[in-house]
Scaffold this active site. Structure first.
Site, PDB file in Angstrom:
ATOM      1  N   HIS A 120       0.756  -1.308   0.120  1.00 50.98           N
ATOM      2  CA  HIS A 120      -0.023  -0.173  -0.044  1.00 50.98           C
ATOM      3  C   HIS A 120       0.575   1.305  -0.034  1.00 50.98           C
ATOM      4  O   HIS A 120       1.952   1.204   0.031  1.00 50.98           O
ATOM      5  CB  HIS A 120      -1.136   0.092   1.158  1.00 50.98           C
ATOM      6  CG  HIS A 120      -0.533  -0.132   2.389  1.00 50.98           C
ATOM      7  ND1 HIS A 120       0.542   1.104   3.167  1.00 50.98           N
ATOM      8  CD2 HIS A 120      -0.398  -1.148   3.532  1.00 50.98           C
ATOM      9  CE1 HIS A 120       0.865   0.525   4.327  1.00 50.98           C
ATOM     10  NE2 HIS A 120       0.035  -0.628   4.570  1.00 50.98           N
ATOM     11  N   CYS A 135       2.701  -4.956   6.642  1.00 46.51           N
ATOM     12  CA  CYS A 135       2.584  -4.771   5.484  1.00 46.51           C
ATOM     13  C   CYS A 135       3.880  -4.324   4.553  1.00 46.51           C
ATOM     14  O   CYS A 135       4.764  -3.773   5.112  1.00 46.51           O
ATOM     15  CB  CYS A 135       1.487  -3.710   5.055  1.00 46.51           C
ATOM     16  SG  CYS A 135      -0.145  -4.121   5.654  1.00 46.51           S
TER      17      CYS A 135
END
Length: 160
Positions: free
Chosen positions: A119, A135
């Site tokens: 992301h 992440c």
């Protein structure tokens, strides 16, 4: 390879979703993430298309073991979804946990965690190393490019 701006079709785009460029180059057939080097590569077969500097989870060393440990998984996964309305600009999902991850966590008596994505980076985290919960983060501009190039089903290999 060309990337150009694409306008969202009426009724198909959200006013909060970023505009994503259209990608006209070779298919991304594989993503490679090298945690120690903090790099992510997009490849077409054996040809490097793009390389990015990345941030990881706040405790990035070793494979993710359980929910909340701040580690980024290691191993072979797939890109399993795209989220144009991510609170982290745009995001693409990684198929963590797989069956082995679930079995390992179960044997330890813990939850494996989930919702692992590639992301963008919110303004407050720009310049802060390894700030995610597991992440893989790139800049928002880079995420627009990644989002336009990578399709659901793409293989991703995350190395230590």
């Amino acid at each position: 390879m060309m990337i150009g701006a694409a306008a969202g079709a009426a009724g198909c785009s959200s006013s909060t979703a970023p505009e994503v460029p259209t990608y006209f180059g070779p298919d991304v057939t594989r993503i490679q993430v090298f945690k120690e080097q903090r790099t992510m590569q997009l490849l077409h077969n054996n040809s490097l298309l793009r390389q990015y500097r990345i941030d990881l989870g706040f405790d990035p060393k070793d494979h993710k073991q359980q929910e909340g440990d701040g580690r980024t998984p290691e191993g072979a996964y797939l890109i399993d979804r795209q989220n144009p309305n991510s609170r982290f600009h745009l995001s693409i999902g990684i198929s963590y946990p797989n069956a082995d991850d679930v079995a390992r966590a179960r044997a330890m008596g813990v939850k494996p965690g989930g919702d692992i994505f590639i992301h963008g980076t919110p303004t407050q985290w720009v310049g802060v190393p390894d700030w995610t919960w597991g992440c893989i983060a790139v800049t928002n501009t880079e995420m627009e490019e990644v989002y336009s190039m990578v399709r659901v089903g793409t293989k991703i290999f995350i190395y230590a």
